[in-house]
Motif scaffolding. Structure first.
Motif, PDB file in Angstrom:
ATOM      1  N   THR A   6      62.003  32.560  95.974  1.00 56.12           N
ATOM      2  CA  THR A   6      63.241  32.634  96.703  1.00 56.12           C
ATOM      3  C   THR A   6      64.508  33.411  96.006  1.00 56.12           C
ATOM      4  O   THR A   6      65.238  34.025  96.518  1.00 56.12           O
ATOM      5  N   VAL A   7      64.410  33.411  94.614  1.00 54.23           N
ATOM      6  CA  VAL A   7      65.349  33.850  93.860  1.00 54.23           C
ATOM      7  C   VAL A   7      65.150  35.494  94.094  1.00 54.23           C
ATOM      8  O   VAL A   7      66.004  36.016  94.396  1.00 54.23           O
ATOM      9  N   PHE A  27      60.865  30.795  92.399  1.00 54.45           N
ATOM     10  CA  PHE A  27      61.093  32.102  91.855  1.00 54.45           C
ATOM     11  C   PHE A  27      61.017  33.183  92.970  1.00 54.45           C
ATOM     12  O   PHE A  27      61.696  34.150  93.133  1.00 54.45           O
ATOM     13  N   SER A  57      66.269  36.780  97.367  1.00 51.22           N
ATOM     14  CA  SER A  57      67.604  36.716  97.720  1.00 51.22           C
ATOM     15  C   SER A  57      68.263  37.533  96.970  1.00 51.22           C
ATOM     16  O   SER A  57      68.907  38.473  97.697  1.00 51.22           O
ATOM     17  N   SER A  99      67.429  40.689  98.860  1.00 58.73           N
ATOM     18  CA  SER A  99      68.438  40.994 100.346  1.00 58.73           C
ATOM     19  C   SER A  99      69.756  41.416  99.897  1.00 58.73           C
ATOM     20  O   SER A  99      70.311  42.267 100.842  1.00 58.73           O
ATOM     21  N   LEU A 100      70.228  41.078  98.856  1.00 63.26           N
ATOM     22  CA  LEU A 100      71.445  41.319  98.345  1.00 63.26           C
ATOM     23  C   LEU A 100      71.750  42.722  97.960  1.00 63.26           C
ATOM     24  O   LEU A 100      72.532  43.645  98.552  1.00 63.26           O
ATOM     25  N   LYS A 118      69.878  45.255  99.195  1.00 56.87           N
ATOM     26  CA  LYS A 118      69.821  46.119 100.407  1.00 56.87           C
ATOM     27  C   LYS A 118      71.019  46.296 100.906  1.00 56.87           C
ATOM     28  O   LYS A 118      71.305  47.411 101.176  1.00 56.87           O
TER      29      LYS A 118
END
Lengths: 151, 330, 373, 158
Positions: free
Chosen positions: D9-10, D7, D13, D16-17, D19
């Motif tokens: 990682t999810v 979780f 990720s 970051s997207l 951002k």
């Protein structure tokens, strides 16, 4: 090693070679037959350790070809220029060094393409820039191209 | 019925013009440039000029291609994407075909698009096209699962596959608000998976401009190419409309609990405006994705589906079932 | 050879595709013949020469003042450094001392060029990986640098600003103020670059572990520049053999040990910051004085051989001039960085996927005119 | 632990997207940041840098006089052969013969704007012009004759 030390060491290693110190780097001039063993030693022996071939080219001196190899050692930071004098202009041949330095593969193809020097045992010796069957070797001094426009 | 059909066709063509213009402008503003601004006021007629250009362009057919399939593929693409429009509720009491298995119909027909892509890629007799088509096949088949699972979460809440029932069930509030966290997760998964389903960046591997030049439609030109574009935009619209219908309440206005004054004001806005507003919001989000993210690689694309989206949506479905059974949703 | 027929598929069931010469991501007219097993690359063979202009042969017929202009067209994104390399070689042959002002101007211009070249690379990397937007952000900053170039050198890309003995004109009066302003802007934008690509999970996945080349291989293949430094090879000519004003400034040689596309990306990103720092150090302390040393109208190099290396935006550019004492060089060899870097591409892309090949090409930062010369 | 990693990682990720989306969203909502040059529209106000090299021109003064002595230094300096100077001998009033230019041919299609001719010119007869709109339909129009008809050498220029 400094230029002097390098010369000292190499002249004992290969007594038949001639040296030229006029330029920035030490030049060693050998015959094509001596080239490959010398190159193997230059790469393999730890006191030389020339691991980086940064320039490989050929100069057409009208009566002979001069292969020029610029070598550098990343560890010792010394530079050596190895030259091989190819006297047979009609059938210029020299051993390839692309098994010692992988970068030589493309550089030798370039020299083959533009000077017509054949590299023996090269894995993939083809024209690099020009198409197959291009007449002549453009960087030779006696190359004539009918399509060339004289300015 | 024929008149309705023709109207719908015209509407879809106009819609794809609007979407084409919108995409260019959104892209331009995100990329600090102006976008089309020469043809017509603010460049609004640019897309029409492009269509005229495409109409007059020569439609080339590769010599070695399978000509029948090559010519058939764009039609299949357009027809499948147009079929999905039928059960959508555009406004209050305005629905072309209120089929009682609406959700199932949508997810069944929309997965047919892959046939058109495979057909186009295979018949073009072009290696880039073939690679693009193969990628697309793997992609759509796997993302179909997540889409189905996220649609089912809402079906569980409503208890009906009929789109009109689903919209009516959101009269008190949209499912994305009423359905707790599982509905939000399902919504996000639906948006991501449907972006992949309609081959848009960052999942545009079938086209992959920088790798496969144009993927499955490399060999198409002229009107046949325009049909691919048309189907892409209709797909975009359909997917967003489905998301709006299922999660954002379709044409239902925004109502907040017992704020009657507010709810009353909201009721004055026409229902079609609500529907298209929501749809275009989702379309904008999908466009936003496209102009921000790099493209995934083909194995990462499948990783994302099988390692992340699918397990999460399965778990999510379980959670939603529990919520529905226990009656915890509002 | 026909596109179809035996070239479609080999006997082992490998699929052969031709990437290029016209392809969106080969950055020019590079032709790669790719053998594929499904999506996985078995073998890559570059075919070069689509824009071979025989600059080396041309140079043999031009005077020492004139042959420099053609090098702007080799690696057109580091035109300044190419010109500088030639000018430095001729100066080495003539044993001319370049005025201190010219040295600093050369360094400043070279760093501005490096900055703009890396920015273009950043945008193109994004574009190759499927993100179109970075390209436009990169061009916005690049445009400002090109504006400075245009004002001082008279041209935006192929400046031809270096002449043997110094630079062609003095700096434009606006140069200092404008450069400071642009540098300040660019520093603010590095953050945006990170937000858009560096930290992005898709970008990291696409680049991490892709296109690995080890330190030994990088040296053996003759890789230079950011590409070799990403594998941990210390090869910055600015540090090893300082030329122009690089001995007066403090900067770091950026090294990474990753050896993959991500390391190459990070090295270039850090190099941009170093370039900014070099410009900041020099911009206020440009020495007064001559901008060009006096040279004869007709330059004749003494008999001999001269070799000079400079660090262009893509690596080590070597200029090897053989002179026979005449007014034009007897033989000129350009050891171009891209040529060697490209030769490592088949090695790096073995076993990668098609999408990776694009990422590898993007992070090698190929400029095809420099390969073909 | 596996789940925690999964979780995180999810979430990382997605973070970051988001951002990246925030940045593009910022530019979408700030149209003032648009940097597009409206080129053909801003032609009236467009001013090129004073050193910009667009083409070689030969300034003539109001008496239709130029400063070119026909020394051909530029012709020698040109790496591409885009300059061709045709001279002729003119009989001076004092009986001496003097070289004078007849036509100063400039092949714009060959020129690379390298500025070497300007540097070589001893009398600053030629300069670089700022015009960059050179597109024509006929290639022949790119061959230009820079000295105006009837022009002559300015007095005092040697």
């Amino acid at each position: 090693m400094t230029k002097e030390e390098l010369k000292q060491s190499l002249s004992t290693h290969l007594p038949t070679a001639t040296f030229d110190e006029a330029g920035e780097f030490l030049n060693i001039i050998v015959t094509p037959a001596e080239l490959l063993p010398l190159m193997k030693d230059l790469r393999g022996k730890s006191e030389y350790n020339f691991d980086y071939l940064f320039c490989l080219t050929c100069v057409d001196w009208k009566d002979h070809f001069m292969m020029v190899y610029h070598l550098m050692s990343k560890d010792h930071k010394h530079v050596l220029v190895v030259k091989a004098k190819i006297t047979d202009r009609n059938k210029p041949e020299v051993e390839t060094v692309c098994h010692i330095w992988r970068t030589a593969e493309f550089h030798e193809r370039e020299v083959f393409d533009l000077f017509g020097v054949t590299f023996l045992n090269h894995p993939d010796l083809r024209r690099l820039f020009l198409e197959e069957g291009w007449p002549g070797w453009p960087l030779r001094k006696d190359y004539v191209d009918e399509n060339m426009i004289e300015i | 019925m024929v008149i309705v059909g023709l109207c719908l066709l015209g509407f879809l063509v106009v819609l794809s013009f609007i979407l084409g213009y919108m995409e260019r402008k959104v892209a331009a503003f995100m990329q600090i440039r102006l976008g089309p601004n020469r043809v017509g006021p603010k460049g609004t007629l640019q897309i029409i000029a492009d269509t005229i250009k495409l109409l007059f362009k020569e439609g080339l057919t590769p010599k070695a291609s399978d000509k029948f399939l090559f010519n058939l593929a764009p039609f299949i693409m357009v027809i499948t994407s147009m079929l999905v429009v039928a059960p959508l509720a555009f406004a209050k009491n305005f629905q072309i075909w209120d089929i009682n298995i609406g959700v199932l119909y949508v997810s069944a027909i929309s997965s047919m698009a892959v046939i058109g892509i495979l057909m186009a890629g295979w018949s073009s007799y072009n290696k880039y096209s073939l690679l693009g088509a193969m990628r697309s096949g793997a992609q759509i088949v796997s993302y179909e699962l997540s889409i189905g699972l996220s649609l089912i979460t809402i079906v569980i809440l409503t208890g009906s596959l009929k789109l009109s029932d689903i919209v009516m069930s959101q009269a008190g509030g949209w499912w994305i608000f009423k359905g707790h966290i599982p509905a939000i997760i399902a919504f996000v998964i639906f948006i991501v998976a449907s972006t992949a389903e309609i081959n848009r960046a960052p999942f545009d591997l079938a086209e992959a401009e920088s790798e496969l030049t144009a993927g499955f439609h490399t060999e198409y030109s002229g009107m046949k190419f325009a049909m691919f574009l048309l189907s892409e935009y209709i797909n975009l619209f359909v997917v967003s409309a489905v998301a709006a219908t299922l999660f954002l309440g379709g044409w239902m206005p925004l109502h907040i609990g017992s704020l009657h004054g507010f709810n009353h004001v909201m009721d004055y806005i026409p229902s079609s405006v609500w529907f298209f507003g929501k749809t275009f919001f989702v379309i904008f989000v999908i466009m936003w994705f496209r102009w921000t993210f790099p493209r995934l690689r083909v194995d990462q694309l499948l990783n994302l589906e099988w390692k992340y989206l699918l397990p999460i949506s399965m778990f999510n479905l379980l959670l939603m079932t529990a919520i529905a059974i226990l009656g915890w949703h509002f | 050879m026909s596109l179809l027929g035996e070239d479609v598929m080999t006997e082992d069931g490998e699929f052969v595709i031709n990437m290029g010469p016209q392809h969106p991501s080969t950055h020019g007219v590079l032709h790669l013949k790719v053998w594929l097993d499904g999506e996985i690359i078995k073998k890559v063979q570059p075919h070069l020469g689509y824009i071979h202009r025989s600059i080396e042969k041309m140079s043999e017929n031009l005077s020492y003042r004139n042959f420099i202009f053609a090098t702007s067209r080799m690696d057109y994104l580091s035109a300044h450094m190419n010109n500088e390399a030639c000018a430095l070689t001729v100066e080495k042959g003539l044993a001319v001392e370049v005025p201190a002002r010219a040295k600093v101007i050369r360094t400043l211009m070279a760093e501005l060029t490096r900055l703009s070249s890396h920015q273009l690379w950043w945008g193109c990397t994004g574009l190759d990986l499927g993100a179109v937007t970075p390209f436009f952000y990169a061009f916005r900053e690049r445009e400002a640098i090109n504006g400075i170039m245009e004002e001082t050198c008279g041209a935006r890309l192929t400046q031809n600003y270096m002449v043997p003995g110094g630079v062609m004109f003095d700096l434009h009066p606006n140069f200092q103020a404008r450069t400071k302003e642009v540098i300040k802007q660019i520093k603010d934008k590095f953050d945006e670059y990170d937000q858009l690509l560096t930290g992005n999970v898709i970008f990291e996945q696409r680049t991490k572990g892709v296109g690995y080349i080890s330190k030994e291989d990088a040296v053996s293949w003759g890789c230079t520049g950011p590409m070799a430094r990403a594998s941990g090879v210390s090869c910055d000519i600015r540090k090893l053999f300082p030329y122009s004003a690089y001995d007066q400034v403090k900067f770091e040689e950026i090294l990474d040990t990753g050896g993959d596309c991500y390391a190459r990306y990070m090295v270039r990103m850090a190099e941009m910051k170093q370039s900014v720092s070099i410009i900041e150090q020099l911009i206020d302390t440009i020495p007064e004085g001559e901008f060009q040393a006096k040279t004869k109208a007709v330059i004749k190099l003494p008999k001999g051989e001269f070799y000079q290396r400079v660090e262009t935006a893509r690596g080590e550019l070597g200029v090897y001039i053989v002179s026979d004492g005449a007014a034009s060089p007897y033989r000129v060899k350009y050891r171009s960085p891209n040529f060697s870097n490209l030769s490592a591409l088949p090695h790096m892309s073995k076993g990668a996927k098609i999408g990776d090949l694009v990422a590898i090409m993007a992070t090698i930062d190929l400029v095809i005119p420099d390969v073909d010369r | 632990m596996f789940l925690k990693e999964y979780f995180s990682t999810v979430f990382k990720s997605i973070g970051s997207l988001l951002k990246g989306m925030r940045l593009t969203g910022y530019y979408f909502t700030h149209p003032k940041e648009i940097v597009t040059e409206q080129y053909p529209d801003n032609r009236a106000t467009l001013k090129m840098a004073d050193r910009f090299r667009g083409e070689v021109i030969m300034p003539h003064d109001e008496l239709n006089e130029h400063r070119c002595t026909g020394c051909q230094a530029c012709e020698i300096a040109c790496p591409n052969g885009s300059i061709k100077i045709i001279t002729q001998q003119e009989l001076q009033p004092d009986g001496k013969k003097k070289k004078r230019i007849d036509t100063w041919v400039y092949h714009l299609d060959l020129c690379t704007m390298c500025n070497l001719c300007i540097e070589a010119c001893p009398t600053t007869a030629i300069v670089m012009g700022q015009n960059f709109e050179h597109s024509v339909f006929d290639k022949k129009q790119l061959k230009k004759i820079l000295n105006k008809p009837g022009s002559k050498l300015k007095d005092g220029v040697e």
